[in-house]
Write a protein that holds these residues in place. Structure first.
Motif, short mmCIF file in Angstrom:
data_model
loop_
_atom_site.label_atom_id
_atom_site.label_comp_id
_atom_site.label_asym_id
_atom_site.label_seq_id
_atom_site.Cartn_x
_atom_site.Cartn_y
_atom_site.Cartn_z
N SER A 19 23.38 1.85 -0.46
CA SER A 19 22.38 2.19 -1.47
C SER A 19 21.01 2.17 -0.79
CB SER A 19 22.41 1.21 -2.64
OG SER A 19 21.84 -0.04 -2.27
N PHE A 20 20.11 2.98 -1.32
CA PHE A 20 18.74 3.02 -0.80
C PHE A 20 18.11 1.63 -0.90
CE2 PHE A 20 14.16 4.07 -1.50
CZ PHE A 20 13.91 4.65 -0.25
N GLU A 21 18.31 0.96 -2.02
CA GLU A 21 17.73 -0.36 -2.24
C GLU A 21 18.24 -1.37 -1.22
OE1 GLU A 21 19.13 1.56 -4.57
OE2 GLU A 21 17.48 2.01 -5.92
N ALA A 22 19.54 -1.35 -0.94
CA ALA A 22 20.11 -2.29 0.04
C ALA A 22 19.56 -2.02 1.43
CB ALA A 22 21.64 -2.19 0.05
N HIS A 23 19.46 -0.76 1.80
CA HIS A 23 18.98 -0.42 3.14
C HIS A 23 17.50 -0.79 3.31
CE1 HIS A 23 19.02 1.42 7.03
NE2 HIS A 23 18.18 2.38 6.69
N TRP A 32 7.72 6.21 -3.14
CA TRP A 32 8.03 4.78 -3.00
C TRP A 32 7.82 4.05 -4.33
CZ3 TRP A 32 10.95 2.55 0.26
CH2 TRP A 32 11.02 2.94 1.60
N THR A 33 8.52 4.45 -5.37
CA THR A 33 8.35 3.83 -6.68
C THR A 33 8.94 2.42 -6.75
OG1 THR A 33 10.38 4.88 -7.47
CG2 THR A 33 8.28 6.05 -7.87
N ILE A 34 9.88 2.09 -5.89
CA ILE A 34 10.53 0.77 -5.94
C ILE A 34 10.09 -0.16 -4.80
CG2 ILE A 34 12.56 1.65 -7.14
CD1 ILE A 34 14.04 1.45 -4.42
N VAL A 81 0.87 -1.17 0.00
CA VAL A 81 0.00 0.00 0.00
C VAL A 81 0.91 1.22 0.00
CG1 VAL A 81 -1.79 1.25 1.26
CG2 VAL A 81 -1.76 -1.26 1.29
N ILE A 82 0.79 2.07 -0.99
CA ILE A 82 1.65 3.24 -1.13
C ILE A 82 0.88 4.50 -0.71
CG2 ILE A 82 2.99 4.66 -2.73
CD1 ILE A 82 4.17 1.85 -2.37
N GLU A 83 1.32 5.11 0.37
CA GLU A 83 0.78 6.42 0.77
C GLU A 83 1.66 7.56 0.28
OE1 GLU A 83 0.14 6.86 4.97
OE2 GLU A 83 -1.61 5.54 4.95
N ASP A 84 2.97 7.30 0.16
CA ASP A 84 3.93 8.30 -0.28
C ASP A 84 4.40 7.90 -1.68
OD1 ASP A 84 6.30 9.74 -0.82
OD2 ASP A 84 6.77 9.93 1.30
N THR A 85 4.07 8.71 -2.67
CA THR A 85 4.34 8.35 -4.07
C THR A 85 5.83 8.27 -4.41
OG1 THR A 85 4.13 10.67 -4.73
CG2 THR A 85 2.15 9.28 -4.88
N ALA A 93 9.82 -5.21 -1.84
CA ALA A 93 9.05 -6.03 -0.90
C ALA A 93 8.78 -7.41 -1.47
CB ALA A 93 7.74 -5.32 -0.55
N ASN A 94 8.51 -7.49 -2.77
CA ASN A 94 8.21 -8.77 -3.39
C ASN A 94 9.45 -9.63 -3.60
OD1 ASN A 94 5.29 -9.36 -4.05
ND2 ASN A 94 5.46 -7.19 -4.55
N ALA A 95 10.62 -9.09 -3.36
CA ALA A 95 11.86 -9.89 -3.34
C ALA A 95 12.26 -10.22 -1.90
CB ALA A 95 12.98 -9.14 -4.04
#
Length: 158
Positions: free
Chosen positions: A101-105, A12-14, A6-10, A19-21
């Motif tokens: 990286s943002f993704e790693a964190h 959060w594109t990734i 559920v995205i409240e803050d747009t 989450a699905n990984a």
């Protein structure tokens, strides 16, 4: 298996992809019928949640709510494992401060929160050591370095 994002803050594109990984990797070996809900929000929203549920009126990076009390060595009875909320602003700031990286964190925090849904905790040294070892192992399966390594950008930390 279901990860409802559920995205409240747009910004959060990734989040859906991460989450699905991360969540299935943390739940590997469990009944595949489980469900986790992830809320992607901002610091203001997570501060509200942190105040309401923990009595701490400040933003935090991630919060988790297991659907029932669990022991980490016992398979969950309830396939609805619980909910996770994660704050974009805090995650972005922490990643920059830690040289990650943002993704790693974010992936690390999603794995961490999922382990909380399974009953893991870091209240004492034994629990913290066990939880960190699981996080490192799961993150490695996803191709991310040890988040606790002193030099996170060192490829040898993989």
């Amino acid at each position: 298996m279901t990860v409802d994002v559920v995205i409240e803050d747009t910004r959060w594109t990734i989040l859906d992809a991460l989450a699905n990984a991360a969540i299935p990797a943390a739940l590997a070996g469990l009944d595949p019928g489980w469900e986790v809900v992830v809320l992607g929000c901002d610091d203001a929203r997570i501060a509200e949640l942190n105040t309401e549920f923990r009595g701490k009126p400040m933003p935090t990076n991630v919060l988790s709510w297991p659907s029932e009390d669990r022991h980490p060595d016992v398979a969950p009875n309830d396939l609805e494992l619980g909910d996770i909320a994660i704050a974009y602003d805090t995650c972005l700031r922490e990643a920059a401060e830690q040289g990650k990286s943002f993704e790693a964190h974010v992936t690390h925090l999603l794995v961490h929160a999922t382990l909380h849904l399974l009953g893991h905790d870091h209240i004492d040294d034994e629990g913290a050591t066990r939880m960190e070892a699981l996080e490192i192992q799961i993150l490695r399966t996803l191709g991310f370095p040890d988040p606790y390594a002193d030099d996170i950008l060192n490829p040898a930390a993989l």
